[in-house]
Motif scaffolding. Structure first.
Motif, short mmCIF file in Angstrom:
data_model
loop_
_atom_site.label_atom_id
_atom_site.label_comp_id
_atom_site.label_asym_id
_atom_site.label_seq_id
_atom_site.Cartn_x
_atom_site.Cartn_y
_atom_site.Cartn_z
N SER A 291 0.79 -1.30 0.09
CA SER A 291 -0.20 -0.02 -0.20
C SER A 291 0.89 1.41 0.06
O SER A 291 0.45 2.27 -0.46
N LYS A 292 1.91 1.28 0.50
CA LYS A 292 2.98 2.30 0.48
C LYS A 292 3.24 3.05 -0.79
O LYS A 292 3.43 4.29 -1.15
N VAL A 293 3.31 2.16 -1.87
CA VAL A 293 3.23 2.30 -3.24
C VAL A 293 2.15 2.10 -4.14
O VAL A 293 2.40 1.89 -5.25
N LEU A 294 1.16 2.35 -3.29
CA LEU A 294 -0.27 2.08 -4.13
C LEU A 294 -0.08 0.80 -4.65
O LEU A 294 -0.98 0.85 -5.84
N ASN A 295 0.24 -0.24 -4.11
CA ASN A 295 0.24 -1.68 -4.63
C ASN A 295 0.85 -1.62 -6.08
O ASN A 295 0.67 -2.84 -6.62
N ALA A 296 1.89 -0.82 -6.25
CA ALA A 296 2.47 -1.06 -7.56
C ALA A 296 3.08 -2.60 -7.70
O ALA A 296 3.79 -3.10 -6.75
N LEU A 297 2.86 -3.16 -8.85
CA LEU A 297 3.21 -4.46 -9.00
C LEU A 297 4.71 -4.58 -9.42
O LEU A 297 5.08 -4.30 -10.68
N ALA B 226 -1.75 0.98 -8.81
CA ALA B 226 -1.46 1.82 -9.71
C ALA B 226 -0.60 1.58 -10.65
O ALA B 226 0.11 2.43 -11.19
N GLY B 227 -0.54 -0.03 -10.99
CA GLY B 227 0.33 -0.34 -12.12
C GLY B 227 1.71 -1.03 -11.85
O GLY B 227 1.76 -1.33 -10.61
N ALA B 228 2.39 -1.02 -12.96
CA ALA B 228 3.61 -1.99 -12.58
C ALA B 228 4.27 -0.82 -11.96
O ALA B 228 4.34 0.01 -12.02
N ASP B 229 5.38 -1.67 -11.14
CA ASP B 229 6.53 -0.44 -10.37
C ASP B 229 7.15 -0.02 -11.17
O ASP B 229 8.26 -0.70 -11.83
N ILE B 230 6.99 1.14 -11.33
CA ILE B 230 7.83 2.00 -12.12
C ILE B 230 9.64 2.33 -11.84
O ILE B 230 10.31 2.20 -12.57
N ASP B 231 9.44 2.44 -10.42
CA ASP B 231 11.03 2.42 -9.94
C ASP B 231 11.69 1.44 -10.48
O ASP B 231 12.94 1.55 -10.71
N GLU B 232 11.22 0.14 -10.28
CA GLU B 232 11.96 -1.06 -10.65
C GLU B 232 12.25 -1.13 -12.23
O GLU B 232 13.28 -1.66 -12.65
N GLY C 83 -11.22 1.83 -6.47
CA GLY C 83 -10.11 3.02 -6.69
C GLY C 83 -9.39 2.68 -7.91
O GLY C 83 -9.81 2.30 -8.97
N TYR C 84 -8.01 3.16 -7.95
CA TYR C 84 -7.32 2.91 -9.06
C TYR C 84 -6.79 1.70 -9.55
O TYR C 84 -6.47 0.92 -8.66
N CYS C 85 -7.30 1.32 -10.92
CA CYS C 85 -6.79 0.14 -11.53
C CYS C 85 -6.10 0.49 -12.86
O CYS C 85 -6.68 0.73 -13.86
N LEU C 86 -4.64 0.56 -12.71
CA LEU C 86 -4.04 1.32 -13.82
C LEU C 86 -2.85 0.61 -14.26
O LEU C 86 -2.47 -0.32 -13.76
N GLY C 87 -2.69 0.69 -15.69
CA GLY C 87 -1.36 0.22 -16.36
C GLY C 87 -1.20 -1.54 -15.92
O GLY C 87 -2.50 -2.19 -16.39
N PHE D 76 -4.40 -2.83 -14.34
CA PHE D 76 -5.68 -2.93 -15.41
C PHE D 76 -5.28 -4.44 -16.15
O PHE D 76 -6.09 -4.96 -16.37
N GLU D 77 -4.22 -4.77 -16.72
CA GLU D 77 -3.63 -5.82 -17.45
C GLU D 77 -3.89 -7.03 -16.45
O GLU D 77 -4.59 -8.09 -16.97
N LEU D 78 -3.50 -6.93 -15.15
CA LEU D 78 -3.81 -7.91 -14.20
C LEU D 78 -5.24 -8.28 -14.21
O LEU D 78 -5.91 -9.45 -14.23
N PRO E 157 -2.01 4.68 -18.33
CA PRO E 157 -1.17 5.92 -18.28
C PRO E 157 0.11 5.56 -19.15
O PRO E 157 0.77 6.78 -18.82
N GLU E 158 0.46 4.46 -19.60
CA GLU E 158 1.68 4.29 -19.98
C GLU E 158 2.36 5.20 -21.01
O GLU E 158 3.38 5.39 -20.82
N ILE E 159 1.58 5.63 -21.94
CA ILE E 159 1.79 6.63 -22.77
C ILE E 159 2.36 7.91 -22.07
O ILE E 159 3.27 8.53 -22.85
N GLU F 8 -6.26 8.50 -20.52
CA GLU F 8 -7.04 8.82 -19.64
C GLU F 8 -7.84 7.60 -18.82
O GLU F 8 -7.55 6.61 -19.17
N TYR F 9 -8.37 8.10 -17.79
CA TYR F 9 -8.92 7.19 -16.96
C TYR F 9 -10.44 6.94 -17.23
O TYR F 9 -11.15 7.90 -17.13
N MET F 10 -11.00 5.73 -17.09
CA MET F 10 -12.43 5.55 -17.58
C MET F 10 -13.22 5.15 -16.53
O MET F 10 -12.60 4.32 -15.35
#
Ligand code: CAA
Length: 258
Positions: free
Chosen positions: A23-29, A64-70, A104-108, A111-113, A131-133, A164-166
């Motif tokens: 949850s600290k990183v919005l569940n980034a995968l 909020a999507g895959a882990d961008i930092d990683e 809530g958010y289901c992004l990137g 959303f694919e998951l 939002p990958e673009i 954008e988010y739907m």
């Protein structure tokens, strides 16, 4: 409840639940999370005590999507050698039903998951998007393909290009989401749906998933041949005898998954 590094898992009745837990990183995968999700799904797919699986986040967001930092320092070759999405692909090979419960958010990548699951139950205020673009990339774990299959080429292009988010309502109207419910009821309603499916004849549930998936990727003719084979195959099961006998004798069937 089992606490893994990035997810929590537990079972209720015949339903296995995976809760994303970063949850600290919005569940980034991150990669660890994808591995843990896949290991759990595959383990439960072989477990007679589990009939249906649920993947969920917390009451604020799915992820909020895959882990961008990683990923930030990756290059094409490192991703190729890592075979980054091989594990994501294997989610689609799971035989039992998987339901995503989304607040809530289901992004990137999240959303694919969710799109790799079979059904999606979403909060009325959930938001879905790619939002990958905005990061100078594009979805890489099936997002462009699955979204296009569900909503059609022209609509998918617009969502993917704009990033954008739907709303859950739009997602539902376009066949991306099965049903929307009040945010506080998402998990409860998902579990109700999961328990209902868990009470159905297990082999029929399994063969229906396999056949419907076939129809998505093959011609009508090929998919119908496949359907017929699975239909015939179910007549070798004890559950077919039980189901039809129960109907004739006007009693409730007791299915065993055999
Ligand atoms: N990866 C890594 N960390 C993330 C993250 C992600 N996808 N999303 C959020 N975080 C982290 C933030 O960096 C922040 O960490 P710190 O507290 O250490 O700064 C924390 O989670 C909270 O995030 P925000 O402060 O940004 O929260 P917010 O409420 O202001 O904004 C948000 C929420 C709009 C979802 C915003 O976090 C956001 O835009 N996140 C990225 C969404 C995204 O681009 N997802 C696609 C990823 S790429 C992908 O998924 C590729 C693929 O196909 C596999």
């Amino acid at each position: 409840m089992v606490n893994k590094e990035t997810i929590k898992t537990w079972t209720e009745d015949r339903v296995g639940v995976i809760q994303l837990d970063r949850s600290k990183v919005l569940n980034a995968l991150n990669r660890r999370m994808v591995t843990e999700i896949l290991q759990t799904l595959e383990e439960w797919d072989r477990d007679d005590k589990i009939s249906v699986m649920v993947v969920t986040g917390n009451d604020k967001l799915f992820a909020a999507g895959a882990d961008i930092d990683e990923m930030a320092e990756d290059d094409s070759i490192s991703l190729e050698l890592l075979n980054q999405f091989a594990e994501w692909d294997r989610i689609a090979w799971v035989k039992k039903p998987i339901i995503a419960a989304v607040n809530g958010y289901c992004l990137g990548g999240a959303f694919e998951l969710a799109l790799s699951c079979d059904l999606i139950v979403a909060a009325e205020d959930a938001q879905f998007g790619f939002p990958e673009i905005n990061l100078g990339v594009m979805p890489g774990a099936g997002g462009t393909v699955r979204l296009t299959k569900l909503m059609g080429r022209t609509k998918a292009l617009e969502w993917l290009w704009l990033g954008e988010y739907m709303t859950a309502k739009t997602a539902c109207e376009n066949g991306v989401v099965n049903r929307t419910v009040a945010p506080e009821l998402v998990f409860e309603e998902t579990m109700k749906l999961a328990r209902k499916i868990a009470r159905q004849a297990p082999l029929s549930v399994r063969m229906i998933k396999e056949t419907v998936n076939k129809s998505v990727d093959h011609s009508v003719y090929e998919a119908m041949q496949f359907e017929r084979k699975n239909f015939y195959m179910l007549f070798s099961s004890e559950d077919q005898k039980e189901g039809m006998n129960a109907f004739v004798k006007k009693r409730k069937p007791r299915f065993k998954g055999k």
